[in-house]
Each structure stands twice: as C-alpha cells, then as structure tokens.
Design a protein around this motif. Structure first.
Motif, mmCIF file in Angstrom:
data_model
loop_
_atom_site.group_PDB
_atom_site.id
_atom_site.type_symbol
_atom_site.label_atom_id
_atom_site.label_comp_id
_atom_site.label_asym_id
_atom_site.label_seq_id
_atom_site.Cartn_x
_atom_site.Cartn_y
_atom_site.Cartn_z
ATOM 1 N N GLU A 85 -25.184 -25.027 -16.345
ATOM 2 C CA GLU A 85 -26.338 -25.031 -17.237
ATOM 3 C C GLU A 85 -26.453 -23.649 -17.864
ATOM 4 O O GLU A 85 -26.515 -22.645 -17.158
ATOM 5 N N ARG A 111 -28.508 -26.932 -24.074
ATOM 6 C CA ARG A 111 -29.767 -27.677 -24.018
ATOM 7 C C ARG A 111 -29.623 -29.097 -24.547
ATOM 8 O O ARG A 111 -30.142 -30.049 -23.966
ATOM 9 N N VAL A 114 -27.873 -31.328 -21.973
ATOM 10 C CA VAL A 114 -28.682 -31.589 -20.783
ATOM 11 C C VAL A 114 -29.834 -32.533 -21.091
ATOM 12 O O VAL A 114 -30.128 -33.453 -20.321
ATOM 13 N N PHE A 132 -23.725 -29.713 -10.773
ATOM 14 C CA PHE A 132 -24.476 -29.143 -11.893
ATOM 15 C C PHE A 132 -25.045 -27.816 -11.421
ATOM 16 O O PHE A 132 -25.920 -27.777 -10.557
ATOM 17 N N VAL A 134 -27.033 -24.289 -11.639
ATOM 18 C CA VAL A 134 -28.222 -23.767 -12.302
ATOM 19 C C VAL A 134 -28.448 -22.327 -11.865
ATOM 20 O O VAL A 134 -28.444 -22.030 -10.661
#
Length: 239
Positions: A85, A111, A114, A132, A134
C-alpha cells in the motif's frame, strides 16, 4: 492481535463466500477454540473449511525494512502475491530496499487500486495466499482523496507563530513565544535521522529533510542535564 497475525479470511462453502478477520487458523489449538472464534465473528462453524487460503494484512512499522515482525516476514516470503500500500504513509526506505530484504518482488497498490479495484487484490485469495503490506498499523489507515502530504517542522512552527501573533493582537501574551525552546526531529530511528534544538522562530527555517517530522515544545524550566544534551543539537546562529 499482533500485526502479523491479522488476516482476512476468504472461504467458500455451501455455495457462498464468507469474509472475516481472524487469527491464522494454523494456530487454532482445538475445535472448541475454532467454534468460539466463529461465534464471535457470527460466522457459522460449518462455513470454516479445514483447508483455505488467506489475505494477510501486515503492518510494517514506520522505520525501515527490518521493522516487520518475524512472523510477518515468513508470511511475505510464502505468499503468491505481495502488495505494498503506497499512499497513506511513508517509510524511510524505498520499495527496492524492501524487496531486497524480503527476497521477493512487491506490487505497488495506489489509492485507485485499493479503493476502486480491490477485486484485483482479492482475486484467487480463496486458493492462494496473498499479503497486503501497510506502513504502520494495518488497521490505522485513513481515507484520503488527494496525494499524501506530511507536515514539516517548518510548517508547524510557522502556524504556531501565527497563533502567537493572533493572541497578542487580542491583548493576550501567550506562554509560547518566538523565543521558546523547541526540538525538531525527523525520521527518528533511521540512519539519516536529524535532531535540531532552537527557538520556535529558528524552527521555521531549519532543514530537517524529508518526512516524518515531530516538533517538541519544551516547558518553562528544564534541568541542566537536559539543556546540556540539547546543546549538542543546537541550531547555529545566523549572522
């Protein structure tokens, strides 16, 4: 739950899909534990198959590539796809450094992907393991609709000085002034971290480099040892 244990379970049973946040099922000790957990999620136990794959949400911390947990790294190395991300926060190292340490390629997820194309990330997560990644806390993300921005020490100091001026115009002498001793910090814990001590006025122009920044405003009275330590990071006087 520890960050590396947070997963999104996707399973298919009885002709329907089930989605829930749960610990790694490999760590379920007994059928009673599995039953209790399924009740807390309001997911029927019959919908939890004995064999299923995962979408893992893994927090990376705010430092460098080595801040990931051991368990998180193990998951990253065994997943078929790993997404990073790339828009709500920032690490002190780039994607290449992460790939070198993890020993595998990462897929940048912006963005739009996602929020609008999440199905691409979830694709085949019921038959393959997908991670994923982060920055920071995997459940501490924020919704944004513009490019990420990070306040600098300079910006924070300038805004505080505006408040000081506004209060003076209103007939009040604020406790914090242009001469208040402050400490600016950037990328704490990283190899290129910077620390600077000086007045609030000096913080408006000090160069601490890229994000992430913090600004500390000291109290009215400080211990001599504190002053001695801050003197090591004093901003040089400009002539």
């Amino acid at each position: 739950m520890p960050e590396s244990n947070c997963v999104v379970q996707t399973s298919k049973a009885a002709g329907r899909s089930q989605l829930g946040i749960c610990p790694d099922p490999r760590e379920w000790g007994t059928s009673a534990q599995a039953k209790g957990f399924s009740q807390r999620l309001a997911i029927p136990l019959v919908s939890l198959p004995l064999e299923f794959e995962m979408l893992y949400l893994i927090g990376l911390g705010l430092g460098d590539a080595k801040d990931i947990t051991v368990k998180g790294l193990e998951v990253v190395r065994r997943c078929s796809r790993v997404y990073l991300e790339a828009y709500t926060s920032v690490l002190t190292v780039g994607k290449e450094a992460l790939e070198e340490f993890y020993g595998r390629k990462l897929i940048l997820a912006d963005r739009e992907e996602v929020e609008q194309e999440a199905d691409n990330i979830l694709k085949d997560a019921d038959i393959n393991e997908v991670a994923f990644l982060v920055v920071g806390d995997p459940f501490g993300g924020r919704k944004i609709y513009e490019p990420p921005r990070y306040m600098s020490v300079n910006q924070a100091a300038q805004q505080l000085l505006e408040i000081v001026q506004n209060r003076r115009e209103g007939g009040e002498e604020p406790a914090v002034t242009e001469e208040t001793l402050c400490v600016g910090l950037a990328r704490v814990g990283a190899e290129d971290q910077k620390i600077a001590a000086g007045t609030l006025q000096q913080m408006c122009t000090v160069d601490l480099g890229g994000p992430l920044h913090s600004l500390i405003i000291t109290g009215g009275s400080m211990h001599p040892l504190e002053m001695e330590m801050l003197s090591l990071f004093s901003i040089p006087e400009q002539h």
